[in-house]
Design a protein around this motif. Structure first.
Motif, PDB file in Angstrom:
ATOM      1  N   ASN A 202     -26.805 -75.980  -0.530  1.00  0.00           N
ATOM      2  CA  ASN A 202     -26.751 -74.737  -1.287  1.00  0.00           C
ATOM      3  C   ASN A 202     -25.437 -74.608  -2.044  1.00  0.00           C
ATOM      4  O   ASN A 202     -25.406 -74.197  -3.212  1.00  0.00           O
ATOM      5  CB  ASN A 202     -26.928 -73.544  -0.341  1.00  0.00           C
ATOM      6  N   GLU A 203     -24.351 -74.985  -1.398  1.00  0.00           N
ATOM      7  CA  GLU A 203     -23.046 -74.905  -2.061  1.00  0.00           C
ATOM      8  C   GLU A 203     -22.960 -75.900  -3.217  1.00  0.00           C
ATOM      9  O   GLU A 203     -22.362 -75.615  -4.257  1.00  0.00           O
ATOM     10  CB  GLU A 203     -21.943 -75.150  -1.034  1.00  0.00           C
ATOM     11  N   ASP A 204     -23.568 -77.054  -3.038  1.00  0.00           N
ATOM     12  CA  ASP A 204     -23.599 -78.049  -4.113  1.00  0.00           C
ATOM     13  C   ASP A 204     -24.433 -77.545  -5.301  1.00  0.00           C
ATOM     14  O   ASP A 204     -24.067 -77.764  -6.457  1.00  0.00           O
ATOM     15  CB  ASP A 204     -24.178 -79.367  -3.591  1.00  0.00           C
ATOM     16  N   LYS A 205     -25.519 -76.868  -5.029  1.00  0.00           N
ATOM     17  CA  LYS A 205     -26.390 -76.342  -6.085  1.00  0.00           C
ATOM     18  C   LYS A 205     -25.661 -75.300  -6.915  1.00  0.00           C
ATOM     19  O   LYS A 205     -25.744 -75.295  -8.138  1.00  0.00           O
ATOM     20  CB  LYS A 205     -27.649 -75.743  -5.461  1.00  0.00           C
ATOM     21  N   GLY A 206     -24.951 -74.376  -6.261  1.00  0.00           N
ATOM     22  CA  GLY A 206     -24.246 -73.329  -6.992  1.00  0.00           C
ATOM     23  C   GLY A 206     -25.193 -72.526  -7.856  1.00  0.00           C
ATOM     24  O   GLY A 206     -26.268 -72.106  -7.409  1.00  0.00           O
ATOM     25  N   ASP A 207     -24.825 -72.333  -9.137  1.00  0.00           N
ATOM     26  CA  ASP A 207     -25.706 -71.580 -10.040  1.00  0.00           C
ATOM     27  C   ASP A 207     -26.413 -72.510 -11.021  1.00  0.00           C
ATOM     28  O   ASP A 207     -26.844 -72.089 -12.089  1.00  0.00           O
ATOM     29  CB  ASP A 207     -24.926 -70.489 -10.780  1.00  0.00           C
ATOM     30  N   ARG A 208     -26.560 -73.772 -10.617  1.00  0.00           N
ATOM     31  CA  ARG A 208     -27.228 -74.734 -11.499  1.00  0.00           C
ATOM     32  C   ARG A 208     -28.738 -74.513 -11.511  1.00  0.00           C
ATOM     33  O   ARG A 208     -29.322 -74.053 -10.529  1.00  0.00           O
ATOM     34  CB  ARG A 208     -26.893 -76.161 -11.073  1.00  0.00           C
ATOM     35  N   THR A 209     -29.349 -74.868 -12.613  1.00  0.00           N
ATOM     36  CA  THR A 209     -30.779 -74.702 -12.823  1.00  0.00           C
ATOM     37  C   THR A 209     -31.437 -76.082 -12.929  1.00  0.00           C
ATOM     38  O   THR A 209     -30.740 -77.103 -12.886  1.00  0.00           O
ATOM     39  CB  THR A 209     -31.018 -73.859 -14.087  1.00  0.00           C
ATOM     40  N   PRO A 210     -32.780 -76.165 -13.041  1.00  0.00           N
ATOM     41  CA  PRO A 210     -33.452 -77.464 -12.914  1.00  0.00           C
ATOM     42  C   PRO A 210     -32.980 -78.562 -13.854  1.00  0.00           C
ATOM     43  O   PRO A 210     -33.094 -79.754 -13.515  1.00  0.00           O
ATOM     44  CB  PRO A 210     -34.915 -77.117 -13.175  1.00  0.00           C
ATOM     45  N   ALA A 211     -32.449 -78.222 -15.018  1.00  0.00           N
ATOM     46  CA  ALA A 211     -31.957 -79.264 -15.924  1.00  0.00           C
ATOM     47  C   ALA A 211     -30.816 -80.048 -15.299  1.00  0.00           C
ATOM     48  O   ALA A 211     -30.605 -81.231 -15.621  1.00  0.00           O
ATOM     49  CB  ALA A 211     -31.497 -78.640 -17.244  1.00  0.00           C
ATOM     50  N   ASP A 212     -30.074 -79.406 -14.381  1.00  0.00           N
ATOM     51  CA  ASP A 212     -28.886 -80.026 -13.796  1.00  0.00           C
ATOM     52  C   ASP A 212     -28.990 -80.257 -12.297  1.00  0.00           C
ATOM     53  O   ASP A 212     -28.099 -80.880 -11.708  1.00  0.00           O
ATOM     54  CB  ASP A 212     -27.657 -79.150 -14.066  1.00  0.00           C
TER      55      ASP A 212
END
Length: 233
Positions: A180-190
């Motif tokens: 979850n911390e790695d995901k952050g506020d990234r969306t499917p493109a990233d």
């Protein structure tokens, strides 16, 4: 020579099975239980508006301390009109109670989860949850709050933003904390879940949240989600 090749194939096959990566005849990883089909994802994609790129209007401030914007309301508040709202239990504990197995509650409480086991929908791993080590299991906003703010939520009434931030049905998932911390506020493109078996599941959750709240996706997000859909049964 033939025997050696057969042995090598068997070794690879056993390694894949032991690693939990059972592929079909053309190399696709079977999706996790509860994942939407290719047709369902493609139908969802037709309902979502596409924008060229993510706007950056500014003004996003999640914190609710004195002097902070608190733009999505206090974290995990029960004070909203969405699913699970006003039931006496905050949204974080509601999600934990829904997703964890072997759940135990704090003494004297029917709300506060003290322990359980998560089948993580991003890595596929089984993770033990203990309240004293809460960072191991975190609650993710599948469609991130910062992204939602940039993509239109900045113009919503506060009540709608609070509902979105605490929507236990479509936008909240208990997941592995580090992921979850790695995901952050990234969306499917990233960003996509590390475990390929959960790509279809994640895509379904992301698009359902976008559809329910009228949020768009970027052209890059749409391309990524289309690629995911094509790999779903």
């Amino acid at each position: 020579m033939v025997a050696a090749r057969i042995a090598a194939v068997l070794v690879v096959g056993i390694a894949l099975l032991l690693g939990g990566i059972a592929c079909d005849a053309i190399g696709r990883v079977p999706p996790a239980p509860g994942s939407p089909s290719r047709i369902q994802l493609e139908q969802l994609l037709t309902r979502i508006r596409v924008v060229p790129s993510r706007p950056r209007p500014g003004g996003y401030e999640r914190g609710c301390a004195a002097g902070q914007g608190c733009v999505f309301g206090p974290a995990w508040t029960d004070d909203h009109d969405g699913p699970g709202g006003h039931d006496g239990c905050d949204s974080r504990n509601t999600v934990l109670a829904r997703q964890l197995t072997q759940v135990t509650f704090r003494a004297g409480s029917t709300c506060v989860v003290s322990a359980g086991t998560l089948q993580d929908p991003y890595t596929g791993r089984r993770i033990g949850f203990a309240r004293g080590e809460a960072k191991a299991v975190q609650i993710d906003h599948v469609y991130p709050l910062a992204a939602a703010w940039d993509m239109g939520a900045a113009g919503w009434p506060l009540e709608r933003r609070v509902r979105f931030a605490n929507d236990i049905d479509v936008n909240l998932l208990a997941v592995d904390g580090k992921t979850n911390e790695d995901k952050g506020d990234r969306t499917p493109a990233d960003w996509l879940p590390p475990a390929r078996a959960y790509h279809c599941y994640y895509a379904g959750k992301y698009l359902t949240a976008a559809a329910r709240y009228g949020l768009p996706v970027t052209a890059g997000d749409r391309a990524a989600l289309q690629r995911v859909a094509r790999a779903c049964p």
